[in-house]
Design a protein around this motif. Structure first.
Motif, PDB file in Angstrom:
ATOM      1  N   THR B  86      54.500  50.403  45.706  1.00  0.00           N
ATOM      2  CA  THR B  86      54.192  49.034  46.168  1.00  0.00           C
ATOM      3  C   THR B  86      53.524  48.243  45.038  1.00  0.00           C
ATOM      4  O   THR B  86      53.817  47.063  44.837  1.00  0.00           O
ATOM      5  CB  THR B  86      53.253  49.103  47.385  1.00  0.00           C
ATOM      6  OG1 THR B  86      53.813  50.009  48.325  1.00  0.00           O
ATOM      7  CG2 THR B  86      53.086  47.750  48.047  1.00  0.00           C
ATOM      8  N   VAL B  89      56.076  46.964  42.697  1.00  0.00           N
ATOM      9  CA  VAL B  89      56.835  45.830  43.268  1.00  0.00           C
ATOM     10  C   VAL B  89      55.983  44.555  43.156  1.00  0.00           C
ATOM     11  O   VAL B  89      56.499  43.476  42.832  1.00  0.00           O
ATOM     12  CB  VAL B  89      57.215  46.099  44.743  1.00  0.00           C
ATOM     13  CG1 VAL B  89      57.850  44.873  45.372  1.00  0.00           C
ATOM     14  CG2 VAL B  89      58.166  47.279  44.842  1.00  0.00           C
ATOM     15  N   GLU B  90      54.673  44.691  43.397  1.00  0.00           N
ATOM     16  CA  GLU B  90      53.789  43.522  43.298  1.00  0.00           C
ATOM     17  C   GLU B  90      53.829  42.937  41.880  1.00  0.00           C
ATOM     18  O   GLU B  90      53.787  41.725  41.692  1.00  0.00           O
ATOM     19  CB  GLU B  90      52.348  43.898  43.666  1.00  0.00           C
ATOM     20  CG  GLU B  90      52.146  44.202  45.152  1.00  0.00           C
ATOM     21  CD  GLU B  90      52.568  43.064  46.074  1.00  0.00           C
ATOM     22  OE1 GLU B  90      52.267  41.907  45.757  1.00  0.00           O
ATOM     23  OE2 GLU B  90      53.244  43.333  47.091  1.00  0.00           O
ATOM     24  N   LYS B  93      57.003  41.030  41.442  1.00  0.00           N
ATOM     25  CA  LYS B  93      56.901  39.733  42.139  1.00  0.00           C
ATOM     26  C   LYS B  93      56.128  38.736  41.272  1.00  0.00           C
ATOM     27  O   LYS B  93      56.508  37.579  41.149  1.00  0.00           O
ATOM     28  CB  LYS B  93      56.134  39.907  43.447  1.00  0.00           C
ATOM     29  CG  LYS B  93      56.917  40.497  44.589  1.00  0.00           C
ATOM     30  CD  LYS B  93      55.981  40.497  45.795  1.00  0.00           C
ATOM     31  CE  LYS B  93      56.437  41.280  46.954  1.00  0.00           C
ATOM     32  NZ  LYS B  93      55.409  41.377  48.004  1.00  0.00           N
ATOM     33  N   ALA B  94      55.023  39.211  40.707  1.00  0.00           N
ATOM     34  CA  ALA B  94      54.172  38.312  39.914  1.00  0.00           C
ATOM     35  C   ALA B  94      54.867  37.840  38.642  1.00  0.00           C
ATOM     36  O   ALA B  94      54.735  36.689  38.247  1.00  0.00           O
ATOM     37  CB  ALA B  94      52.868  39.021  39.562  1.00  0.00           C
TER      38      ALA B  94
END
Lengths: 444, 277
Positions: B86, B89-90, B93-94
């Motif tokens: 996770t 993935v963060e 995204k950023a």
């Protein structure tokens, strides 16, 4: 003759036999020496092993310490100098300063993971004239379900925009309402986080924090301990939806801030406040003034010709403000609603588009209304003017460590023809206060 | 006036930056899982033979290293022998405003290697976890000889380490677990030490014996064979993944499409792993 032949054969046999024996003895010596050489090397390996083992232990300990950080150096041009934002007031009677180089951030973050699930974080921010602690906390993860984590210390308040590092942010500054409601972004307290993804594969994150609630109000000396007995509570929930085949991801959630500002002193001539409806009142020492709001958030990520995201947050509630002259310990210099309790509203909408691997374009519209009960010509003080900010930004990612940002912010304030507003900068006009920022960031 | 000139200079800088950065390079870089290096190199080699204009560069380093390279933009494809975390993935995204693209490309089973002289032939998942966590330290506790258990494992950047930790050990590895650089080194170490145990890709188990794995006390022991891994009846079965920042285009898309085609999938068993279907 026969005897001679037999004697010769016996001699030859003996010689041959002797040769074979000699050969065998050479082989035997060779194996022994080889064995000795192996033993010698084995001893050397064992000795090396002994030497390496303590070094390995040291390396393993060192590997538990992670050091990261970033530096942001920038050049800004301003339409006017805003002491509240830029920190230094121009000398009265001198020409306003309209541009400046500055170091915005110089942070080094030390993270020590003592055990699986126990983290210590220390992050000082180096400034020109001082060193300030930004993050200092202990984080304990539950080892059994890998779901809960407890944070104790000084850490970011749990909102999307606050927790999104300025090293990754698409704009030069956070939206106006975030800067006002969460000054310096952090506070001291304890936070319990539950992430149900790891163990249960439920994409839900819950956060509950109990905070002193007064961080970055008043002078720096105030930040050491709480200035009152009441604590603020924040709660936030975020759920994530994923649609991998469509390249779509949606995170959405809500938050509540339940706190208050306790009046810890009163002036010799008691300071008079006004409430949300404009009624006057005189709070006593120990009275609690409202500081609570509810909010919602959503972030949408869509893989369309590269990454695209839409992000928004909304809050609505009540905030009380203290006048610096009367309550120097409790003043939030960014909420200029002096000695007032106000219904407030804030939100932002931002759209971000990656172009290729190295470029990012972004646009944001953000609004903060410090008094939702009044608008237009009803607004009789600058403090109650609503602000609508447009921000445009471009980022170029030079490599994995360096990025360059160009960001332009245009704050547009509400116009009020109310004669009570006498300041010519705001009297029925939009205050000229745009800012252009060119920022270089190195991250490691 | 000065401000206008300054703004104009800044705009020129930006335009130049954009111009320089759009230089096209028709090369695909693949980085990550050491488990997948041989497989990935095989794919690249055969693909480049069939497509002489293509350039596929494959390197290892571990799943964590590959995913970090994907996040910082230094690779097009990250090979990983564990699912993306996770937190990773963060970061995608950023930086890229996407959730990343996950492409399962093969199946693998993690074998528990035992020395051939070890009388133990099967263990439950729980026992294996407790052995590697340091809670079971003597073979006699699991029906073997009275001898200390010697543990061999992978470095923390390895996806095999991550997968084994998350799915079998479920806590910290024992500090006495000796980390070795690669599965072949683990097999070699277990081959030499009758009291040792290690883990790694099923294809690497040469000169050692595979330990039968039971889901629990009541389940039968399953050996990691082609049939049990393909059918996922072997309890420590995993997918091998390729991760991308966003939907593939151009040469990267062509390469991935070929990997998922019968031609690409057909090569998988040659290097000891198993196709998706």
């Amino acid at each position: 003759m026969k005897k001679v032949i037999v004697a010769i054969m016996a001699l030859v046999f003996g010689a041959v036999n002797a040769q074979e024996v000699a050969n065998d003895s050479v082989k035997s010596i060779s194996i022994d020496s080889l064995q000795q050489a192996i033993n010698l090397h084995q001893l050397k390996f064992d000795a090396l092993n002994e030497q390496i083992s303590p070094l390995q232990e040291q390396v393993d300990k060192m590997a538990k310490l992670k050091i990261s950080g970033y530096i942001q150096a920038q050049f800004e041009t301003y339409d006017t100098w805003n002491a509240g934002i830029h920190g230094v007031s121009p000398v009265t009677g001198t020409a306003p300063i309209t541009n400046s180089f500055s170091i915005r951030r110089a942070r080094v973050k030390f993270t020590y993971e003592a055990l699986d699930g126990v983290k210590f974080v220390l992050c000082p921010n180096f400034e020109i004239d001082r060193v300030r602690l930004t993050d200092v906390y202990v984080m304990l993860n539950d080892r059994w379900t890998n779901t809960f984590s407890l944070w104790i210390g000084l850490f970011n308040r749990p909102t999307y925009e606050v927790e999104f590092s300025s090293a990754s942010r698409e704009f030069a500054e956070r939206s106006l309402f975030t800067r006002i409601l969460y000054p310096q972004e952090r506070d001291q307290g304890a936070k319990l986080e539950a992430n149900f993804m790891t163990k249960y594969e439920i994409p839900l994150k819950l956060q509950v924090a109990v905070l002193n609630g007064n961080f970055a109000t008043g002078s720096a000396a105030n930040q050491v301990k709480d200035v009152d007995n009441s604590k603020d509570v924040m709660a936030r929930a975020v759920y994530s939806l994923k649609f991998p085949s469509k390249g779509l991801g949606i995170d959405f959630g809500g938050l509540g801030y339940f706190g208050n500002n306790e009046v810890i002193t009163q002036t010799a001539t008691p300071a008079i406040f006004t409430d949300e409806n404009g009624n006057k009142f005189t709070p006593k020492v120990g009275d609690n003034l409202k500081k609570e709001w509810y909010g919602a958030e959503m972030q949408v990520y869509y893989d369309f010709l590269g990454g695209t995201s839409f992000k928004t947050e909304y809050v609505r509630g009540t905030l009380s403000g203290f006048k610096a002259a009367d309550f120097p310990t409790q003043v939030n210099t960014l909420f200029t609603n002096n000695n007032k309790v106000r219904d407030i509203e804030g939100y932002y909408l931002s759209l971000i588009k990656n172009v290729g691997k190295d470029h990012m374009l972004s646009i944001r519209y953000d609004v903060f209304d410090p008094n939702t009960k009044k608008s237009g010509n009803e607004v009789a003080t600058i403090d109650d003017l609503k602000f609508k900010d447009w921000t445009f930004a471009y980022q170029y990612f030079f490599d994995e460590n360096i990025k360059i940002m160009l960001s332009y912010t245009m704050p547009l304030n509400e116009k009020s023809a109310n004669p009570a507003i006498t300041n010519p900068d705001f009297a029925n006009v939009d205050h000229i206060d745009n800012t252009l920022t060119l920022r270089f960031q190195a991250k490691f | 006036m000065k401000t206008t000139k300054l703004k104009a200079a800044l705009i020129v800088m930006v335009v130049m930056g954009i111009g320089f950065s759009f230089t096209a390079i028709n090369k695909v870089t693949v980085k990550g899982s050491d488990t997948m290096v041989i497989l990935s190199q095989k794919w690249a080699e055969v693909y480049m033979k069939k497509n002489p204009g293509a350039s596929i560069q494959v390197t290892g380093g571990g799943s964590g290293v590959g995913l970090a390279a994907l996040i910082n933009g230094s690779t097009d494809i990250a090979n990983s022998s564990r699912p993306i975390k996770t937190s990773e993935v963060e970061k995608l995204k950023a930086r890229y405003n996407t959730m990343g693209v996950e492409i399962p490309c093969a199946k693998d089973g993690l074998s528990i290697y035992l020395n051939k002289a070890n009388p133990v032939s099967s263990l439950t998942l729980k026992q294996i976890g407790q052995i590697f966590a340091g809670k079971i330290t003597n073979w006699k506790e699991v029906g073997g000889a009275d001898a200390s258990i010697k543990l061999y494992g992978r470095e923390s950047s390895s996806g095999t380490f991550g997968f084994f930790k998350d799915n079998v050990v479920k806590t910290d590895f024992s500090p006495s677990c000796q980390t070795l650089p690669g599965t072949a080194a683990i097999v070699n170490a277990v081959k030499k030490d009758r009291n040792s145990i290690g883990y790694g890709g099923a294809a690497y188990a040469e000169g050692v014996k595979d330990c039968g794995v039971k889901k629990d006390d009541k389940s039968p022991a399953i050996l990691p064979t082609a049939a049990t891994i393909k059918s996922k009846t072997y309890p420590i079965t995993r997918y091998l993944y390729m991760y991308l920042k966003s939907k593939p285009t151009g040469e990267t898309k062509a390469f991935i499409d070929w990997i998922l085609s019968p031609a690409g999938q057909g090569l998988i068993e040659e290097v000891g792993y198993y196709p998706l279907k």
